[in-house]
Design an enzyme around this catalytic site. Structure first.
Site: not given
Lengths: 293, 383
Positions: B101, B189
């Site tokens: 992530y 993101e």
């Protein structure tokens, strides 16, 4: 006393020759604010209703004695205007301009902190600052206020005006009202204002108006718990009914996940010893009670 | 502005952030064509801005053209939590060794940028943060300084990714930072950021929120905006066209107020006295007849609305001007529900007098915000 501005504040308006700048600059002067200069490199040497126009802020400081600036220019040029004021030695800058990109705000905030640590920037995207009976910079409708001993700090402009009006309705007056703005990187925080109000002998109680999004109110609650035991704080948080993930008008007013909810902020403020009003009218009522009026 | 996944991937590509080969399609034939070009197996992904696409059957793996056709046909037109799928993104399926992530955003408390990197990707980062906060490596970046390669390397080391991923991750994160800052994003993101068995690192998803306030210096955003506009539905679209700050809610009291703070507060007060707001609507400072008429037009198309509460605090705007604006606005829009008006602030006496001359069953005036809210709620409930 009052905080940040008083009867000795001398204001240069960056943007005085524009429609908006002229309207609010003259309005602020009509209230009694010392509006000593305007700036516009193309119109240096002219005047707006007797207020001299200089090429830049440096001249306004040197020739007219300006010690505060009021920035009311488009978003694309506002960051440069803020830095111009800081470089000219101005230590109180009020920027009402909205829609300044977030990355510009972040750069400006950190640049001021590093290179001009004495500068107090109020805004951007704020309603301005009013020290009742002394100085008004920005949009605040001073007519609804009377001079007195309650300080107001608010993200929202209209809710700041509303609370000042509620004070007047309750027979109480205002020391200073600071609109810190609804943007993600405000130059002045709740804590900056609370700190100043805590030290101001003319301020006996403080109204703090927050809204959903971010954690500024929670941080303020920590400050209140540690430093505001001697002055009552009455608070109100807007956005209880705001759905998560939707921006409620202000760029900063957004609940993401379970962060930034009104409930969390109200809980933190109550735990810190502040009274929490459930609507703007209660702000005035609770403050009257706290000050024994 | 929240970008769709395919737009996010297109935006990433501008900053040379590697994504899987693929493309966007509005029809089944186009989807098959993109699949053929990308190389099988492919993933067909519904383009909607709502979580849980996979669970709803909006993401499918297809091993050949026949399957790609079958799934594209199934997904296009599908309804996912009230969002109709008009587009799919088709890309070559990746072999995944590990999922990470990565993101950049503004930390509003620290007033600096915050980068987050975790070896535990592919799941909700909030869940990771709750279960094991030490699994997320944080980096705070001074916006006036930026992110150096050396800092980035330390950050990647702190996240304890597979050493095979180090070089790829450092390169992508530096590009992602540029995309975040120069690209004027509020958030970028990648979840998951993947390491493939052959050691390459690339973005399998893209979440990008652009800062609308920076649109003036990004002409390339126009096509994103056009697409977002096309996807807006009903009243939100109408409000946007009329330049109003409108957010639809699910109650029965229509709200019009001046200023975002007061508009939020008005919704809350209606809620506090037992009603439900139908919307948030901020008409800003200048409440003239045009603005009021536009606001009433938008709200009057909401079938759930049973009453309308106009809440004005006259600051610089004078209440008498606002009162005239309200009367004129109401004349222009055919309303079937009652309107409750509250006017306070500058010139409120004059403004109230103007409204009082015209008061009837359809137009009611109250002195305070609280009384007005109670009246509007009672009317919405049919009392």
């Amino acid at each position: 006393m009052a905080i940040f501005v008083n009867e000795n504040t001398k204001v240069v308006v960056q943007g005085l020759t524009g429609d908006q700048g002229r309207f609010y600059g003259l309005r602020n002067r009509a209230y009694g604010t010392q509006v000593v200069a305007g700036t516009n490199p193309k119109k240096a040497g002219t005047d707006v209703e007797g207020i001299p126009i200089f090429a830049g802020v440096k001249d306004a400081v040197e020739k007219a004695g300006a010690n505060a600036s009021f920035i009311i220019v488009p978003a694309s040029v506002a960051p440069a205007a803020i830095l111009e004021s800081a470089a000219a030695g101005i230590e109180l800058i009020v920027c009402v301009t909205e829609h300044i990109p977030m990355h510009e705000q972040a750069r400006i905030f950190n640049t001021l902190k590093r290179d001009y640590p004495k500068v107090q920037l109020i805004g951007p995207n704020c309603s301005g600052i009013l020290s009742a009976g002394k100085c008004n910079i920005g949009f605040t409708p001073a007519e609804v206020s009377t001079p007195g001993n309650v300080g107001v700090v608010s993200r929202s402009g209209t809710l700041a005006y509303q609370s000042v009006y509620e004070l007047t309705q309750q027979g109480m007056g205002l020391s200073t009202c600071v609109g810190i703005g609804g943007d993600p990187v405000p130059g002045t925080s709740f804590i900056d204002c609370l700190k100043a109000f805590a030290e101001d002998p003319e301020t006996h109680g403080v109204i703090m108006i927050g809204e959903i999004g971010g954690t500024a109110e929670e941080q303020a609650a920590e400050f209140i718990a540690a430093n505001m035991r001697h002055k009552p704080v009455v608070s109100y948080i807007a956005g209880v009914t705001a759905p998560p993930g939707k921006k409620m008008g202000h760029a900063g007013a957004i609940v993401s996940g379970n962060k930034g909810t009104a409930q969390a902020k109200m809980d933190a403020l109550r735990a810190a010893g502040a009274s929490v009003a459930l609507n703007p009218t209660e702000l005035g009522v609770l403050m009257a009670k706290a000050l024994g009026k | 502005m929240d970008l769709f996944e395919y737009q996010g991937k297109q935006y990433f590509a501008r900053y040379h952030i590697p994504v899987s080969p693929g493309g966007v399609a509005d029809t089944v034939d186009e989807a098959v064509k993109v699949a053929d070009q990308s190389g099988y197996p492919v993933v067909v992904k519904a383009q909607v801005q709502v979580g849980g696409r996979g669970k709803a059957g909006g993401i499918k793996l297809a091993k050949d053209a026949a399957e790609a056709r079958y799934y594209a046909d199934q997904i296009l037109g599908m309804d996912i939590k009230g969002h109709t799928v008009h587009r799919v993104w088709v890309e070559r399926a990746s072999d995944i060794a590990e999922e990470y992530y990565a993101s950049f955003t503004l930390d509003r408390a620290a007033k600096r940028y915050l980068g987050m990197l975790s070896a535990q990707g592919g799941v909700e980062i909030e869940a990771v943060a709750e279960k094991d906060p030490s699994a997320i490596a944080l980096i705070y970046i001074d916006p006036t300084v930026g992110l150096s390669e050396a800092q980035c390397r330390e950050w990647v080391a702190a996240a304890k990714l597979n050493p095979k991923a180090t070089e790829g991750a450092v390169a992508i994160l530096l590009k992602l930072y540029t995309c975040f800052t120069q690209g004027d994003a509020d958030l970028v993101e990648i979840n998951p950021l993947i390491l493939t068995p052959d050691g390459s690192v690339h973005a399998l998803d893209a979440k990008v929120t652009l800062d609308d306030d920076a649109a003036y210096r990004h002409p390339e955003w126009e096509e994103f905006r056009a697409m977002q506009q096309a996807n807006l539905q009903g009243r939100e679209k109408l409000a946007k066209e009329k330049g109003l700050q409108y957010v639809g809610l699910d109650g029965s009291v229509g709200i019009i107020a001046n200023g975002a703070g007061l508009a939020m507060s008005t919704c809350d007060t209606v809620n506090q006295v037992g009603g439900r707001p139908a919307n948030f609507l901020d008409i800003g400072g200048g409440a003239n007849a045009d603005v009021v008429a536009n606001a009433l037009t938008v709200i009057s198309t909401d079938p759930n609305v049973r009453s309308i509460f106009i809440n004005i605090f006259g600051g610089v705007t004078r209440c008498d001007e606002v009162a005239r604006g309200i009367l004129e606005g109401m004349e222009r829009v055919k309303l079937t529900v009652p309107v409750v008006v509250r006017l306070d602030g500058t010139n409120s006496a004059e403004g109230r007098a103007i409204i009082d001359e015209r008061v009837n069953a359809q137009l009611i005036r109250k002195n305070t915000m609280l009384e007005a809210a109670q009246t509007a709620v009672a009317l919405a409930k049919g009392n």
